[in-house]
Write an enzyme that holds these catalytic residues in place. Structure first.
Site, PDB file in Angstrom:
ATOM      1  N   CYS A   1      72.248  41.282  55.639  1.00 20.88           N
ATOM      2  CA  CYS A   1      72.973  40.570  56.700  1.00 20.88           C
ATOM      3  C   CYS A   1      74.457  40.787  56.459  1.00 20.88           C
ATOM      4  O   CYS A   1      74.994  40.281  55.462  1.00 20.88           O
ATOM      5  CB  CYS A   1      72.614  39.093  56.668  1.00 20.88           C
ATOM      6  SG  CYS A   1      73.504  38.105  57.879  1.00 20.88           S
TER       7      CYS A   1
ATOM      8  N   HIS B   1      67.083  49.117  62.267  1.00 17.47           N
ATOM      9  CA  HIS B   1      67.831  49.027  63.532  1.00 17.47           C
ATOM     10  C   HIS B   1      67.440  50.161  64.465  1.00 17.47           C
ATOM     11  O   HIS B   1      67.297  51.305  64.024  1.00 17.47           O
ATOM     12  CB  HIS B   1      69.342  49.123  63.264  1.00 17.47           C
ATOM     13  CG  HIS B   1      69.923  47.898  62.620  1.00 17.47           C
ATOM     14  ND1 HIS B   1      70.518  46.883  63.332  1.00 17.47           N
ATOM     15  CD2 HIS B   1      69.964  47.521  61.313  1.00 17.47           C
ATOM     16  CE1 HIS B   1      70.923  45.936  62.494  1.00 17.47           C
ATOM     17  NE2 HIS B   1      70.588  46.287  61.274  1.00 17.47           N
TER      18      HIS B   1
ATOM     19  N   GLU C   1      68.747  40.609  67.843  1.00 20.16           N
ATOM     20  CA  GLU C   1      68.350  40.616  66.439  1.00 20.16           C
ATOM     21  C   GLU C   1      66.871  40.283  66.225  1.00 20.16           C
ATOM     22  O   GLU C   1      66.336  39.358  66.858  1.00 20.16           O
ATOM     23  CB  GLU C   1      69.187  39.621  65.630  1.00 20.16           C
ATOM     24  CG  GLU C   1      70.597  40.078  65.347  1.00 20.16           C
ATOM     25  CD  GLU C   1      71.242  39.286  64.249  1.00 20.16           C
ATOM     26  OE1 GLU C   1      70.521  38.786  63.359  1.00 20.16           O
ATOM     27  OE2 GLU C   1      72.474  39.153  64.272  1.00 20.16           O
TER      28      GLU C   1
ATOM     29  N   CYS D   1      76.638  41.131  64.996  1.00 14.12           N
ATOM     30  CA  CYS D   1      75.677  41.565  63.980  1.00 14.12           C
ATOM     31  C   CYS D   1      76.359  42.630  63.130  1.00 14.12           C
ATOM     32  O   CYS D   1      76.690  43.710  63.653  1.00 14.12           O
ATOM     33  CB  CYS D   1      74.414  42.120  64.639  1.00 14.12           C
ATOM     34  SG  CYS D   1      73.160  42.633  63.456  1.00 14.12           S
TER      35      CYS D   1
ATOM     36  N   GLY E   1      74.183  45.586  62.433  1.00 20.03           N
ATOM     37  CA  GLY E   1      74.041  46.262  63.729  1.00 20.03           C
ATOM     38  C   GLY E   1      75.250  47.114  64.053  1.00 20.03           C
ATOM     39  O   GLY E   1      75.131  48.231  64.570  1.00 20.03           O
TER      40      GLY E   1
HETATM   41  N1  LIG Z   1      73.225  39.032  61.658  1.00 23.32           N
HETATM   42  C1  LIG Z   1      72.997  39.922  60.543  1.00 23.32           C
HETATM   43  C2  LIG Z   1      71.771  40.750  60.694  1.00 23.32           C
HETATM   44  C3  LIG Z   1      70.584  39.973  60.377  1.00 23.32           C
HETATM   45  C4  LIG Z   1      69.452  40.913  60.483  1.00 23.32           C
HETATM   46  C5  LIG Z   1      68.166  40.187  60.752  1.00 23.32           C
HETATM   47  N2  LIG Z   1      68.114  39.715  62.122  1.00 23.32           N
HETATM   48  C6  LIG Z   1      67.025  41.131  60.489  1.00 23.32           C
HETATM   49  O1  LIG Z   1      65.926  40.762  60.853  1.00 23.32           O
HETATM   50  O2  LIG Z   1      67.252  42.215  59.909  1.00 23.32           O
HETATM   51  C7  LIG Z   1      74.168  40.831  60.279  1.00 23.32           C
HETATM   52  O3  LIG Z   1      75.296  40.415  60.540  1.00 23.32           O
HETATM   53  O4  LIG Z   1      73.935  41.947  59.759  1.00 23.32           O
END
Ligand SMILES: N[C@H](CCC[C@H](N)C(=O)O)C(=O)O
Length: 276
Positions: free
Chosen positions: A75, A161, A210, A219, A222
């Site tokens: 994250c 991703h 997400e 993200c 992301g």
């Molecule tokens: N918000 C997070 C990503 C969380 C990823 C999560 N949603 C997953 O299932 O990989 C970020 O800033 O990288």
């Protein structure tokens, strides 16, 4: 049992941060889901747990749980908040912090202006490392979503991703496409879905649906995955400003085999405690 926590966000991607160095509480998935609820609980996109490391070369271990209770590998926005949290709580006296995560070890650097840079490690592009079902590694793959053909990129920043290039992020049905893409059969562990609008070699607009949460205001992983996907297609240079609904991140990537460096803000909202 009282649980002390800090509510934080990185560009509106919001977190409940819990110090499990000086307190110790069991948080099973159903309790996490209840805490994540914005009406009955604290409300967050992810729960971030600060623990002592199991790797002696690391300063801390960092565990991440989505609002649906699933534990995930990485994250990025949370990593910046993690750095601010451990410094503010005086759990460490240095501004460079080595952190162990399920998605690979990362290095956090706190700058004098309060911004944080994170070495997010080398992106993983081999299908089996993402994981993504494909015969060979390619810059893009053809995929059917909701009866339509799409060209996507598949990248792991420790977490999976999919990145889809769009003409205008504000005219993209992120919820409809994201909810189908998140669970697409070619991503065995599901995926985060980034919708990228390339403005020029040094700037993109991005919205992210997400895994385990839905669309968030930002993200970090992301943003890293989108820059990797864009650069591999020859659309982006080494330094890219990523404009997300919640704000802008600066991403640096100088190509395959190199680490991705993400820089941005981290914000503390309030200190709280909740009875478990
Ligand atoms: N918000 C997070 C990503 C969380 C990823 C999560 N949603 C997953 O299932 O990989 C970020 O800033 O990288």
């Amino acid at each position: 049992m009282l649980l002390h926590f800090t509510k934080m966000h990185g560009l509106g991607n919001d977190f409940m941060v819990v110090d499990m160095v000086t307190q110790s509480v069991r948080l099973p998935p159903d309790k996490i889901r209840r805490l994540a609820d914005r009406r009955f609980g604290v409300g967050f996109d992810q729960l971030l747990i600060v623990e002592p490391p199991t790797d002696p070369d690391m300063d801390f271990r960092y565990r991440i749980f989505n609002a649906d209770g699933s534990e995930v590998e990485q994250c990025g926005n949370g990593a910046r908040c993690f750095a601010k949290f451990v410094r503010d709580k005086r759990l460490i006296g240095r501004d460079t912090i080595q952190v162990q995560t399920a998605g690979g070890n990362i290095e956090l650097i706190i700058h004098a202006n309060g911004e944080v840079s994170v070495n997010m490690g080398v992106p993983r592009l081999q299908p089996e490392d993402i994981p993504f079902r494909a015969q060979e590694q390619r810059a893009t793959y053809d995929l059917r979503i909701d009866g339509e053909e799409f060209e996507i990129s598949a990248v792991s920043m420790g977490n999976p991703h999919a990145v889809i290039q769009v003409d205008d992020v504000n005219r993209t049905p992120v919820a409809r496409l994201g909810s189908v893409m998140e669970k697409h059969g070619r991503f065995p562990k599901r995926c985060n879905v980034g919708f990228m609008q390339v403005l020029d070699q040094a700037e993109i607009n991005l919205r992210v649906f997400e895994r385990g949460v839905g669309e968030t205001l930002a993200c970090g992983t992301g943003a890293c995955a989108a820059v990797v996907a864009g650069r591999l297609q020859g659309l982006l240079g080494d330094e890219v400003r990523v404009n997300l609904p919640g704000g802008t991140l600066n991403i640096h990537w100088s190509g395959e085999g190199h680490s991705v460096i993400m820089t941005g803000t981290a914000t503390r909202v309030f200190e709280g405690q909740t009875r478990l």
